[in-house]
Design a protein around this motif. Structure first.
Motif, PDB file in Angstrom:
ATOM      1  N   THR A 119       0.755  -1.165  -0.031  1.00  0.00           N
ATOM      2  CA  THR A 119      -0.073   0.023  -0.093  1.00  0.00           C
ATOM      3  C   THR A 119       0.710   1.217   0.007  1.00  0.00           C
ATOM      4  OG1 THR A 119      -0.149   0.340   2.497  1.00  0.00           O
ATOM      5  CG2 THR A 119      -1.844  -1.275   1.376  1.00  0.00           C
ATOM      6  N   THR A 154      -8.329   3.933  -3.435  1.00  0.00           N
ATOM      7  CA  THR A 154      -8.550   3.145  -4.605  1.00  0.00           C
ATOM      8  C   THR A 154      -8.268   1.711  -3.972  1.00  0.00           C
ATOM      9  OG1 THR A 154      -6.481   2.919  -5.468  1.00  0.00           O
ATOM     10  CG2 THR A 154      -7.609   4.944  -6.155  1.00  0.00           C
ATOM     11  N   ILE A 227      -3.680   4.327  -1.845  1.00  0.00           N
ATOM     12  CA  ILE A 227      -3.740   3.239  -3.042  1.00  0.00           C
ATOM     13  C   ILE A 227      -3.507   1.807  -2.389  1.00  0.00           C
ATOM     14  CG2 ILE A 227      -2.622   2.291  -5.072  1.00  0.00           C
ATOM     15  CD1 ILE A 227      -2.338   5.434  -5.866  1.00  0.00           C
ATOM     16  N   VAL A 229      -3.055  -2.088  -3.466  1.00  0.00           N
ATOM     17  CA  VAL A 229      -3.075  -3.055  -4.794  1.00  0.00           C
ATOM     18  C   VAL A 229      -2.844  -4.620  -4.209  1.00  0.00           C
ATOM     19  CG1 VAL A 229      -1.579  -3.758  -6.831  1.00  0.00           C
ATOM     20  CG2 VAL A 229      -1.653  -1.389  -5.879  1.00  0.00           C
ATOM     21  N   ALA A 238      -4.762   2.034  -9.566  1.00  0.00           N
ATOM     22  CA  ALA A 238      -3.618   2.715  -9.111  1.00  0.00           C
ATOM     23  C   ALA A 238      -3.183   3.609 -10.200  1.00  0.00           C
ATOM     24  CB  ALA A 238      -2.741   1.997  -8.541  1.00  0.00           C
TER      25      ALA A 238
END
Length: 250
Positions: A119, A154, A227, A229, A238
């Motif tokens: 992150t 996100t 963000i 992932v 992202a």
């Protein structure tokens, strides 16, 4: 509401990046590389955290490794802007809490940063690690977490991690309640929180819950976009967040 400015002179000089996970949700990408080396905008995820630490004057970073450890070591050797110590967990994965316990001899006696390798964030008007350090107050807190709001995040699909009171004190989200506040994968922790603990598998949530019981877990709101992932589908999100941030700044 942000915490009052209390201790602007202290900034951690050491940090831990938690990078030993298996990355199962990122398959098939992680069939050939560890999750922290997955790229967003041509840069490995772990480098976003290392860049943030370097900007804030961190001199020594401990990175734990487990899955495809040789690839992690080779990548980390490329960094010349700080001392990087690898904490080897190839024999046994220790989770976030146990990983820190094993790394404690390298982290020293002062509070340190802890970051997740998967992150990161796009800073707004403030550098977020600088903000986290500026609002750190060891007289009131044992742990301070960087907290993102869902509307500025996100790749996240949960119900929130914490409830935050007006002073910044955190507690767990009650059952069947949705909170906008997400742990953004950045923290300052006191090493003495781990006194007497063994390097065995346990989550940092154990430490967070103890701090909540003592009313000494606090949060600082992230300035910018957070963000995470966690799956392959989060990578384009992202990338889009970077494009949107650049457009807004133009």
């Amino acid at each position: 509401m942000q915490l009052a400015k209390t201790n602007p002179r202290f900034k951690p000089k050491t940090a831990m990046i938690l990078a030993a996970g298996l990355g199962k949700r990122m398959r098939p990408i992680t069939s050939t590389m560890p999750k922290p080396l997955i790229e967003v905008r041509g840069r490995a995820l772990i480098d976003y955290g290392l860049d943030a630490l370097a900007r804030n004057g961190v001199e020594k970073v401990v990175v734990n490794v487990h899955y495809m450890a040789d690839l992690m070591r080779a990548h980390l050797r490329k960094r010349k802007d700080m001392e990087i110590v690898v904490s080897d967990e190839t024999d046994m994965l220790l989770d976030s809490g146990g990983g820190i316990v094993k790394a404690l001899p390298e982290l020293g006696s002062d509070p340190f940063y802890a970051l997740n390798a998967d992150t990161f964030w796009i800073d707004g008007y403030r550098d977020n690690l600088d903000l986290l350090a500026e609002l750190w107050d060891p007289a009131r807190m044992d742990v301070s977490l960087l907290i993102a709001e869902m509307r500025h995040a996100t790749g996240y699909d949960g119900n929130g991690d914490f409830v935050m009171d007006p002073a910044g004190r955190l507690s767990r989200v009650p059952e069947r309640v949705v909170s906008p506040f997400i742990y953004a994968g950045g923290a300052i922790l006191k090493p003495e929180l781990f006194d007497g603990m063994k390097a065995e598998k346990f989550s940092l949530n154990r430490i967070f819950d103890r701090a909540i019981e003592a009313e000494r877990l606090y949060g600082v709101r992230l300035d910018g976009v957070w963000i995470t992932v966690g799956t392959p589908s989060a990578i384009p999100l992202a990338e889009e967040a970077f494009l949107a941030s650049a457009s807004a700044a133009a």
